[in-house]
Design an enzyme around this catalytic site. Structure first.
Site, PDB file in Angstrom:
ATOM      1  CG  HIS A 372      30.121  74.841  65.315  1.00 36.15           C
ATOM      2  ND1 HIS A 372      30.132  76.216  65.265  1.00 36.15           N
ATOM      3  CD2 HIS A 372      31.131  74.434  64.524  1.00 36.15           C
ATOM      4  CE1 HIS A 372      31.103  76.622  64.454  1.00 36.15           C
ATOM      5  NE2 HIS A 372      31.731  75.550  63.993  1.00 36.15           N
ATOM      6  CE  LYS A 563      16.742  82.010  68.681  1.00 37.02           C
ATOM      7  NZ  LYS A 563      18.179  82.223  68.890  1.00 37.02           N
ATOM      8  NE  ARG A 564      16.787  74.874  60.340  1.00 36.28           N
ATOM      9  CZ  ARG A 564      17.391  74.025  59.532  1.00 36.28           C
ATOM     10  NH1 ARG A 564      18.416  74.429  58.797  1.00 36.28           N
ATOM     11  NH2 ARG A 564      16.977  72.784  59.401  1.00 36.28           N
ATOM     12  CE  LYS A 569      18.510  76.704  66.994  1.00 39.70           C
ATOM     13  NZ  LYS A 569      19.715  77.521  67.305  1.00 39.70           N
ATOM     14  CB  THR A 671      25.843  84.226  65.502  1.00 40.76           C
ATOM     15  OG1 THR A 671      25.026  83.359  64.704  1.00 40.76           O
ATOM     16  CG2 THR A 671      27.144  83.521  65.828  1.00 40.76           C
ATOM     17  CE  LYS A 675      24.376  87.074  62.475  1.00 43.88           C
ATOM     18  NZ  LYS A 675      23.876  85.804  61.927  1.00 43.88           N
TER      19      LYS A 675
HETATM   20  C1  26Q Z   1      25.669  66.819  60.050  1.00 39.18           C
HETATM   21  C2  26Q Z   1      25.636  65.558  59.486  1.00 39.18           C
HETATM   22  C3  26Q Z   1      24.671  65.222  58.535  1.00 39.18           C
HETATM   23  C4  26Q Z   1      23.763  66.197  58.144  1.00 39.18           C
HETATM   24  C5  26Q Z   1      23.802  67.459  58.705  1.00 39.18           C
HETATM   25  C6  26Q Z   1      24.755  67.766  59.660  1.00 39.18           C
HETATM   26  C7  26Q Z   1      24.782  69.118  60.261  1.00 39.18           C
HETATM   27  C8  26Q Z   1      24.604  70.239  59.478  1.00 39.18           C
HETATM   28  C9  26Q Z   1      24.613  71.514  60.047  1.00 39.18           C
HETATM   29  C10 26Q Z   1      24.986  69.291  61.619  1.00 39.18           C
HETATM   30  C11 26Q Z   1      24.989  70.563  62.191  1.00 39.18           C
HETATM   31  C12 26Q Z   1      24.803  71.681  61.408  1.00 39.18           C
HETATM   32  C13 26Q Z   1      24.794  73.052  61.947  1.00 39.18           C
HETATM   33  C14 26Q Z   1      25.007  73.371  63.204  1.00 39.18           C
HETATM   34  C15 26Q Z   1      24.958  74.760  63.676  1.00 39.18           C
HETATM   35  O1  26Q Z   1      24.581  75.666  62.940  1.00 39.18           O
HETATM   36  N1  26Q Z   1      25.354  75.015  64.925  1.00 39.18           N
HETATM   37  C16 26Q Z   1      25.355  76.372  65.456  1.00 39.18           C
HETATM   38  O2  26Q Z   1      26.635  76.934  65.230  1.00 39.18           O
HETATM   39  C17 26Q Z   1      26.650  78.303  65.574  1.00 39.18           C
HETATM   40  C18 26Q Z   1      28.009  78.858  65.212  1.00 39.18           C
HETATM   41  O3  26Q Z   1      28.980  78.411  66.103  1.00 39.18           O
HETATM   42  C19 26Q Z   1      26.330  78.498  67.054  1.00 39.18           C
HETATM   43  O4  26Q Z   1      26.245  79.877  67.303  1.00 39.18           O
HETATM   44  C20 26Q Z   1      25.010  77.824  67.412  1.00 39.18           C
HETATM   45  O5  26Q Z   1      24.805  77.886  68.812  1.00 39.18           O
HETATM   46  C21 26Q Z   1      25.030  76.388  66.939  1.00 39.18           C
HETATM   47  O6  26Q Z   1      23.757  75.782  67.164  1.00 39.18           O
END
Ligand code: 26Q
Length: 840
Positions: A372, A563-564, A569, A671, A675
């Protein structure tokens, strides 16, 4: 003989009178409250919500059992979706609609003198995720069940999900999300389903009778994983799948050991420390790397899930473990669960006594991995030292996987030592670390990206070497969203307009929206569409007024970025456009431009300093603009606090303009973009992630694309990007930057936003905000132009809706099912012969 079945039909009934009776029964006997208003123990709306949820859960439970029985008896291949995050949101209305019970339940509630909306809002949302990745997992569960696919989610039952955000004096304040405070009516606690998870200790090797090398992992500190199951109903209410979340529990050993020693305090302390494991979700969507608790969480839920899967496999018949990949597929949602690869190896080697080659073949054929993110700094790596201490047996297995892998690589490319160094699972530079993404690739048979551009860049940049080594392994499967939650449920007015126009089949086959295309040229339909959008904006405005005392003008354009909060972004780019508009309006109060309400929302990781400062800037800019009467008739800015699934469902139906403005090459897919398209917003966006495919689907005339392409961005930085060039070349941009940097929006603290100015001008503007500014402004004025003509706007918006069918997660899930998992639908037969036997 059928008396038992009749009895079941009775308890399963959705007859309004039966529902009312059930509701009262639940209130009295499960909640312990008096349906007659009495003092002193008040019966609250929450009590009624809990009773209602239980009545609904009861009515999903039989279908759920029938579904599970069908899978079991059919002995079908099944898929397990391993994810650290499931961002489910609220369940009540979604499940009522999916089950087809909404009207009956609503009538029952009303006849009892209550209001469904009031009860609905009593539900705490399950926010067990950060953002896109977690919400995708939740959409996938809905689609799996709707497509009648045998798919199960596995994750962690965090006691505290995503923190709740409030804005105080413009700053983000985090508070714990106590979503379980009043209990969770949807889950079944499986107090009998436990697995033992080992940590620390040491590994002893010995030769068995046959002279084979065997390993034992000894003297470990163990934690138990206890299962909680949540039924997941598909649309149509026939298939009900399962989401199993693990909670940490102390082992009895600890109790025995310390309590018997008479050390009561120590015993309780140790118990607490074990149970802390599943306490809290990491609120960071990049990586806050090297945190021991995070690695413990990952291994905890992975080991529990694999033990559970293998147990299910064995119970399922007398299969040889070699058949595992024929009956089980396991999807890794990013690298977070990728320790599953050495863990399955451990179970096959140490517990089942398989030899290496056989075990490795089974493992690779079972797993697949979804990536991702491309950002190198966001790729998970764990210090070897930490793994050695925490999961020593797994580290040994990782070493051995690496040995076999690197030997193959050097056999295929003799002498290419640099290649060997580059692809090694261990990064030897600056403190040895395990590269989890490489482990995931090596141990999977398929690796997918989440949008076309992302999958392509994945193969040409971060995983270039691996794409050459395993060309058939890499594929693209573009993300999607569930039309049940994101249209049918969240936007009832638009859903019913669509259903009146083309029937209701779109709910389970979103490609049917194509039938709306001709209506884009039907003025009467366009008027209806605009009326729906207006009504949605009015309800949002009312709600915002009530909750926050802020006035949004529903005649204005709702320009929405939710979004975050992340530099990549580029919320800053958005706010720079807002400031530019503000400056133009101040210079020329009679400027003829359509009124805008700019809405932003999103959480910043608590440790992400710059992201938090961006939130403060948005709020300070909002304060300045909203209190300046010379612009207030043309421009308003609102930062929506605590953006979460429930708020997304309120904001998306009212959006006119969808802001998808990441630097090209950084947003894997997005995503939210899908939406908003589905809900009839027009996109202003870069050629990034799924925006590219949205443009392909809706047509280039029905989307506002701006900015540099991924290739141009690459070139820009390769040649040496100098943001000052842009600063000097554009007077409006210069004015904006100077205002931010010199305290125009922070008079009491003029240097407050200097770090933002410095990031952009002294630290190289990593996300090319300045380079894309001018092109963004041009696109924004095209947006203004179109908005002046409501009918022309509506025409394009309707075409967006009509052409958004591709972005259903049903399509996405069908691709996973056929191209990766090789699982097929199991149509519910309603076969109750088993039950009848039992009734005899
Ligand atoms: C990893 C290690 C330690 C702590 C936290 C994490 C961690 C947690 C969540 C790393 C990444 C995330 C989340 C990532 C994320 O939401 N990515 C998004 O995924 C979506 C679904 O595929 C995409 O549409 C987005 O573009 C992408 O940013």
């Amino acid at each position: 003989m059928s008396s038992q079945r009749d009895f079941l039909n009775e308890v399963d009934s959705t007859d309004v009178e039966v529902l009312k009776q059930a509701l009262v029964n639940r209130l009295i006997y499960s909640i312990g409250k008096d349906p007659v208003e009495t003092f002193p123990v008040e019966t609250t709306s929450r009590d009624w919500f809990l009773a209602l949820a239980q009545v609904l859960r009861d009515r999903m439970t039989l279908r759920w059992m029938e579904t599970m029985r069908g899978y079991y008896l059919g002995n079908v291949k099944r898929v397990y979706y391993l994810s650290m995050e499931f961002l489910i949101g609220r369940t009540l209305r979604n499940s009522l609609l999916n089950m087809g019970f909404y009207d009956e339940f609503n009538q029952a509630v009303e006849e009892m003198g209550m209001d469904m909306e009031t009860l609905r809002l009593m539900e705490e949302e399950a926010g067990l995720g950060n953002g896109g990745l977690g919400r995708l997992a939740a959409c996938f569960l809905d689609s799996l069940a709707t497509m009648h696919l045998p798919g199960f989610g596995y994750g962690i039952r965090y006691e505290y999900g995503m923190f709740s955000q409030s804005i105080e004096h413009g700053y983000q304040i985090e508070r714990p999300d106590t979503w379980l405070r009043y209990g969770n009516p949807w889950e079944f606690a499986r107090t009998e389903v436990f697995h033992r998870i080992q940590f620390r200790g040491h590994v002893a090797a010995h030769r068995d009778e046959k002279g084979q090398l065997r390993h034992q992992w000894l003297d470990t500190e163990d934690v138990m994983a206890m299962a909680f199951d949540t039924p997941i109903p598909g649309f149509g209410g026939q298939t009900v799948n399962n989401l199993r979340l693990w909670a940490a529990r102390a082992t009895r050993d600890f109790d025995l050991k310390y309590f018997n020693e008479g050390n009561y305090i120590k015993a309780v302390d140790v118990k607490n420390r074990s149970e802390n494991l599943s306490k809290v979700l990491y609120p960071d969507d990049t990586t806050e790397m090297g945190r021991e608790l995070r690695l413990r969480q990952e291994y905890f839920f992975v080991s529990a899930s694999l033990q559970d899967i293998l147990k299910g496999f064995e119970v399922g018949g007398s299969h040889s473990i070699e058949k595992l990949p024929d009956e089980v597929a396991i999807q890794l949602n990013d690298t977070h669960p990728s320790i599953a690869i050495p863990e399955l190896m451990r179970l096959l080697l140490d517990m089942h006594g398989l030899e290496w080659g056989k075990a490795w073949d089974i493992t690779c054929r079972t797993f697949s991995y979804t990536n991702h993110t491309l950002q190198p700094e966001a790729l998970e790596t764990w210090p070897v030292k930490l793994m050695e201490a925490l999961v020593p047996r797994l580290l040994l297995i990782i070493y051995e996987i690496n040995q076999h892998f690197l030997r193959d690589v050097s056999n295929r490319f003799p002498g290419d030592m640099d290649l060997v160094r580059r692809v090694s699972l261990i990064d030897e530079e600056g403190g040895r670390r395990v590269r989890m993404a490489y482990l995931a690739i090596v141990g999977s048979h398929k690796v997918n990206g989440v949008a076309k551009l992302h999958s392509e860049l994945m193969q040409t940049t971060i995983f270039r070497d691996f794409a050459k080594l395993f060309p058939d392994r890499f594929i693209n499967i573009t993300n999607g969203v569930t039309p049940r939650r994101w249209l049918n449920h969240s936007n009832p007015a638009l859903a019913s307009l669509i259903t009146r126009a083309i029937g209701s089949e779109w709910k389970a086959d979103l490609s049917r929206l194509k039938q709306l295309e001709p209506l884009a040229d039907d003025p009467a339909f366009l008027r209806e569409f605009l009326a729906v959008k207006r009504a949605n904006k009015e309800s949002l405005a009312e709600l915002v007024k009530k909750r926050h005392g802020i006035e949004l003008d529903p005649t204005a354009m709702f320009d929405t970025q939710i979004k975050r909060i992340h530099e990549y972004k580029r919320q800053l780019l958005n706010i720079f456009h807002v400031i530019t508009r503000y400056n133009r309006l101040r210079a020329n109060p009679n400027l003829d431009c359509p009124k805008r309400c700019v809405i932003l929302g999103g959480k910043a990781a608590p440790g992400y300093r710059i992201a938090k400062l961006i939130i403060k800037l948005i709020n300070d800019v909002a304060d300045t603009i909203n209190s300046d009467p010379s612009v207030s008739s043309k421009l308003k800015v609102w930062f929506a606090p605590n953006y979460n699934v429930s708020l997304a469902m309120e904001l998306i139906p009212s959006a006119d303009l969808s802001e998808q403005i990441s630097m090209a090459g950084t947003e894997a897919s997005g995503t939210g973009n899908m939406k908003m398209t589905l809900n009839g917003a027009l996109t202003i966006g870069t050629l990034d992630g799924a925006n590219i495919e949205i443009r392909e689907e809706v047509g280039k005339d029905n989307i506002f694309i701006f900015g540099k392409t991924a290739e141009q961005i690459h070139e820009l930085f390769r040649r040496g990007y100098n943001p000052w060039d842009y600063y000097y070349a554009n007077a409006e941009l210069r004015q904006v930057l100077d205002m931010v940097g010199n305290g125009h929006f922070s008079k009491e603290d003029p240097l407050r936003f200097r770090p933002l100015f410095d990031e952009l001008l002294h630290n190289g503007d990593r996300y090319a905000v300045l380079a894309d500014y001018e092109s963004y402004l041009v696109a924004q004025s095209e947006v203004d132009g179109l908005f002046r003509n409501p009918e022309a706007w509506a025409r394009k918006a309707v075409l967006n809706v009509a052409r958004s069918g591709y972005f259903s997660s049903d399509r996405t899930i069908n691709e996973y099912a056929s191209r990766i998992w090789e699982v097929a639908p199991v149509l519910p037969t309603g076969d109750i012969s088993v039950l009848e036997e039992w009734a005899d």
